[in-house]
Design a protein around this motif. Structure first.
Motif, PDB file in Angstrom:
ATOM      1  N   GLU A 290       0.344  -1.456   8.400  1.00  0.00           N
ATOM      2  CA  GLU A 290      -1.113  -1.405   8.251  1.00  0.00           C
ATOM      3  C   GLU A 290      -1.681  -0.486   9.326  1.00  0.00           C
ATOM      4  OE1 GLU A 290      -5.056  -4.298   8.295  1.00  0.00           O
ATOM      5  OE2 GLU A 290      -3.067  -5.187   8.296  1.00  0.00           O
ATOM      6  N   THR A 291      -2.626   0.344   8.938  1.00  0.00           N
ATOM      7  CA  THR A 291      -3.309   1.210   9.892  1.00  0.00           C
ATOM      8  C   THR A 291      -4.768   1.370   9.500  1.00  0.00           C
ATOM      9  OG1 THR A 291      -3.285   3.329  11.063  1.00  0.00           O
ATOM     10  CG2 THR A 291      -2.723   3.393   8.727  1.00  0.00           C
ATOM     11  N   HIS A 292      -5.584   1.645  10.518  1.00  0.00           N
ATOM     12  CA  HIS A 292      -6.999   1.963  10.320  1.00  0.00           C
ATOM     13  C   HIS A 292      -7.301   3.327  10.934  1.00  0.00           C
ATOM     14  CE1 HIS A 292      -7.670  -2.107   8.898  1.00  0.00           C
ATOM     15  NE2 HIS A 292      -6.921  -2.508   9.899  1.00  0.00           N
ATOM     16  N   ASP A 293      -6.262   4.054  11.281  1.00  0.00           N
ATOM     17  CA  ASP A 293      -6.364   5.366  11.921  1.00  0.00           C
ATOM     18  C   ASP A 293      -5.828   6.432  10.968  1.00  0.00           C
ATOM     19  OD1 ASP A 293      -6.183   7.645  13.511  1.00  0.00           O
ATOM     20  OD2 ASP A 293      -5.382   6.566  15.237  1.00  0.00           O
ATOM     21  N   LEU A 294      -6.674   7.406  10.636  1.00  0.00           N
ATOM     22  CA  LEU A 294      -6.274   8.478   9.713  1.00  0.00           C
ATOM     23  C   LEU A 294      -5.083   9.291  10.209  1.00  0.00           C
ATOM     24  CD1 LEU A 294      -9.761   9.846   8.750  1.00  0.00           C
ATOM     25  CD2 LEU A 294      -8.071   8.977   7.168  1.00  0.00           C
ATOM     26  N   ALA A 295      -4.890   9.342  11.508  1.00  0.00           N
ATOM     27  CA  ALA A 295      -3.833  10.163  12.079  1.00  0.00           C
ATOM     28  C   ALA A 295      -2.496   9.436  12.166  1.00  0.00           C
ATOM     29  CB  ALA A 295      -4.243  10.641  13.462  1.00  0.00           C
ATOM     30  N   VAL A 296      -2.474   8.156  11.833  1.00  0.00           N
ATOM     31  CA  VAL A 296      -1.249   7.366  11.943  1.00  0.00           C
ATOM     32  C   VAL A 296      -0.708   7.084  10.550  1.00  0.00           C
ATOM     33  CG1 VAL A 296      -0.253   5.185  12.720  1.00  0.00           C
ATOM     34  CG2 VAL A 296      -2.013   6.317  14.095  1.00  0.00           C
TER      35      VAL A 296
ATOM     36  N   THR B  10       9.592   2.322   8.795  1.00  0.00           N
ATOM     37  CA  THR B  10      10.207   1.206   9.512  1.00  0.00           C
ATOM     38  C   THR B  10       9.382  -0.061   9.331  1.00  0.00           C
ATOM     39  OG1 THR B  10       9.029   1.657  11.576  1.00  0.00           O
ATOM     40  CG2 THR B  10      11.180   2.714  11.274  1.00  0.00           C
ATOM     41  N   TYR B  11      10.040  -1.196   9.586  1.00  0.00           N
ATOM     42  CA  TYR B  11       9.381  -2.498   9.594  1.00  0.00           C
ATOM     43  C   TYR B  11      10.010  -3.311  10.716  1.00  0.00           C
ATOM     44  CZ  TYR B  11       7.865  -7.151   8.181  1.00  0.00           C
ATOM     45  OH  TYR B  11       7.319  -8.414   8.177  1.00  0.00           O
ATOM     46  N   LEU B  12       9.187  -3.743  11.654  1.00  0.00           N
ATOM     47  CA  LEU B  12       9.645  -4.494  12.828  1.00  0.00           C
ATOM     48  C   LEU B  12      10.765  -3.756  13.562  1.00  0.00           C
ATOM     49  CD1 LEU B  12       9.669  -8.142  11.404  1.00  0.00           C
ATOM     50  CD2 LEU B  12       7.889  -7.037  12.785  1.00  0.00           C
ATOM     51  N   GLY B  13      10.631  -2.438  13.674  1.00  0.00           N
ATOM     52  CA  GLY B  13      11.588  -1.614  14.400  1.00  0.00           C
ATOM     53  C   GLY B  13      12.844  -1.251  13.644  1.00  0.00           C
ATOM     54  N   GLU B  14      13.003  -1.743  12.441  1.00  0.00           N
ATOM     55  CA  GLU B  14      14.196  -1.453  11.626  1.00  0.00           C
ATOM     56  C   GLU B  14      13.829  -0.479  10.507  1.00  0.00           C
ATOM     57  OE1 GLU B  14      17.354  -2.766  12.035  1.00  0.00           O
ATOM     58  OE2 GLU B  14      16.605  -3.680  13.898  1.00  0.00           O
ATOM     59  N   MET B  15      14.763   0.418  10.187  1.00  0.00           N
ATOM     60  CA  MET B  15      14.543   1.352   9.082  1.00  0.00           C
ATOM     61  C   MET B  15      14.568   0.593   7.756  1.00  0.00           C
ATOM     62  SD  MET B  15      14.086   4.208  10.548  1.00  0.00           S
ATOM     63  CE  MET B  15      14.274   5.533   9.419  1.00  0.00           C
ATOM     64  N   CYS B  16      13.616   0.876   6.908  1.00  0.00           N
ATOM     65  CA  CYS B  16      13.577   0.258   5.579  1.00  0.00           C
ATOM     66  C   CYS B  16      14.583   0.952   4.663  1.00  0.00           C
ATOM     67  CB  CYS B  16      12.179   0.365   4.986  1.00  0.00           C
ATOM     68  SG  CYS B  16      10.940  -0.581   5.880  1.00  0.00           S
ATOM     69  N   LYS B  17      15.017   0.235   3.647  1.00  0.00           N
ATOM     70  CA  LYS B  17      15.969   0.787   2.684  1.00  0.00           C
ATOM     71  C   LYS B  17      15.298   1.845   1.815  1.00  0.00           C
ATOM     72  CE  LYS B  17      18.644  -3.439   2.255  1.00  0.00           C
ATOM     73  NZ  LYS B  17      19.121  -4.483   1.345  1.00  0.00           N
ATOM     74  N   GLU B  18      16.103   2.732   1.277  1.00  0.00           N
ATOM     75  CA  GLU B  18      15.601   3.680   0.290  1.00  0.00           C
ATOM     76  C   GLU B  18      15.038   2.897  -0.873  1.00  0.00           C
ATOM     77  OE1 GLU B  18      18.371   6.535  -1.170  1.00  0.00           O
ATOM     78  OE2 GLU B  18      18.278   7.733   0.649  1.00  0.00           O
ATOM     79  N   GLY B  19      14.001   3.422  -1.476  1.00  0.00           N
ATOM     80  CA  GLY B  19      13.431   2.753  -2.631  1.00  0.00           C
ATOM     81  C   GLY B  19      11.957   3.050  -2.779  1.00  0.00           C
ATOM     82  N   GLN B  20      11.322   2.252  -3.603  1.00  0.00           N
ATOM     83  CA  GLN B  20       9.911   2.441  -3.919  1.00  0.00           C
ATOM     84  C   GLN B  20       9.094   1.346  -3.242  1.00  0.00           C
ATOM     85  OE1 GLN B  20       8.262   1.956  -8.041  1.00  0.00           O
ATOM     86  NE2 GLN B  20       8.187   4.181  -7.874  1.00  0.00           N
ATOM     87  N   TYR B  21       8.001   1.753  -2.627  1.00  0.00           N
ATOM     88  CA  TYR B  21       7.099   0.850  -1.924  1.00  0.00           C
ATOM     89  C   TYR B  21       5.687   1.091  -2.443  1.00  0.00           C
ATOM     90  CZ  TYR B  21      11.042   0.159   1.154  1.00  0.00           C
ATOM     91  OH  TYR B  21      12.288  -0.148   1.643  1.00  0.00           O
ATOM     92  N   ALA B  22       4.882   0.054  -2.425  1.00  0.00           N
ATOM     93  CA  ALA B  22       3.496   0.163  -2.897  1.00  0.00           C
ATOM     94  C   ALA B  22       2.579   0.445  -1.715  1.00  0.00           C
ATOM     95  CB  ALA B  22       3.076  -1.126  -3.590  1.00  0.00           C
ATOM     96  N   TYR B  23       1.502   1.180  -1.988  1.00  0.00           N
ATOM     97  CA  TYR B  23       0.485   1.394  -0.962  1.00  0.00           C
ATOM     98  C   TYR B  23      -0.886   1.058  -1.529  1.00  0.00           C
ATOM     99  CZ  TYR B  23      -0.470   5.863  -3.288  1.00  0.00           C
ATOM    100  OH  TYR B  23      -0.788   6.826  -4.213  1.00  0.00           O
ATOM    101  N   LYS B  24      -1.778   0.729  -0.629  1.00  0.00           N
ATOM    102  CA  LYS B  24      -3.183   0.497  -0.979  1.00  0.00           C
ATOM    103  C   LYS B  24      -4.022   1.118   0.132  1.00  0.00           C
ATOM    104  CE  LYS B  24      -6.559  -3.176  -1.743  1.00  0.00           C
ATOM    105  NZ  LYS B  24      -6.735  -4.640  -1.840  1.00  0.00           N
ATOM    106  N   ILE B  25      -4.908   2.017  -0.264  1.00  0.00           N
ATOM    107  CA  ILE B  25      -5.795   2.688   0.677  1.00  0.00           C
ATOM    108  C   ILE B  25      -7.223   2.316   0.292  1.00  0.00           C
ATOM    109  CG2 ILE B  25      -6.582   4.903   1.569  1.00  0.00           C
ATOM    110  CD1 ILE B  25      -3.776   5.977   0.694  1.00  0.00           C
ATOM    111  N   VAL B  26      -8.001   1.862   1.254  1.00  0.00           N
ATOM    112  CA  VAL B  26      -9.397   1.498   1.014  1.00  0.00           C
ATOM    113  C   VAL B  26     -10.260   2.364   1.918  1.00  0.00           C
ATOM    114  CG1 VAL B  26     -11.113  -0.341   1.038  1.00  0.00           C
ATOM    115  CG2 VAL B  26      -8.731  -0.878   0.506  1.00  0.00           C
TER     116      VAL B  26
END
Length: 122
Positions: free
Chosen positions: A75-81, A86-102
């Motif tokens: 989660e971020t509220h900064d346009l530059a980030v 990664t998640y909790l410092g670990e690399m996530c697996k290859e695959g498809q992830y969902a995003y939501k931008i408001v």
């Protein structure tokens, strides 16, 4: 964008008349959200980061990344980030992830949700 006064002049023979009105031109929201990124340590596409023009309130920005079970990974509220894959410092697996931008359009009380999927490849 801005306010413009438009005047119409009409004439027919010796008769001349005019009419005017003010036209408001609003900034159009333009954005680009990539569909794939490759956080593999090279110099290209290491971060998922959408691009927006300046026609929205930057204080209202939120971007969320979800796994397939709906768990928030980022989660971020900064346009530059952006998300580095990664998640909790670990690399996530290859695959498809969902995003939501408001975001909230500038000078309007209208929130826009951009929802989609991002492919993570290594």
């Amino acid at each position: 964008p801005g306010s413009y006064r438009v005047i119409l002049y009409a004439s027919s023979g010796p008769c001349i008349d005019s009419a005017w009105t003010t036209v408001e031109i609003a900034d159009e929201l333009i954005y680009y959200v990539p569909n794939t990124f490759t956080p593999d340590g090279d110099e290209h596409n290491n971060v998922f980061l959408p691009i927006f023009n300046n026609s929205f309130d930057k204080q209202s920005y939120t971007m969320l990344i979800f796994n397939r079970w709906g768990e928030v990974l980022f989660e971020t509220h900064d346009l530059a980030v952006g998300w580095d894959g990664t998640y909790l410092g670990e690399m996530c697996k290859e695959g498809q992830y969902a995003y939501k931008i408001v975001i909230k359009q500038r000078n309007r009380d209208k929130r826009i949700e951009v929802i989609g999927h991002i492919n993570l490849f290594r």
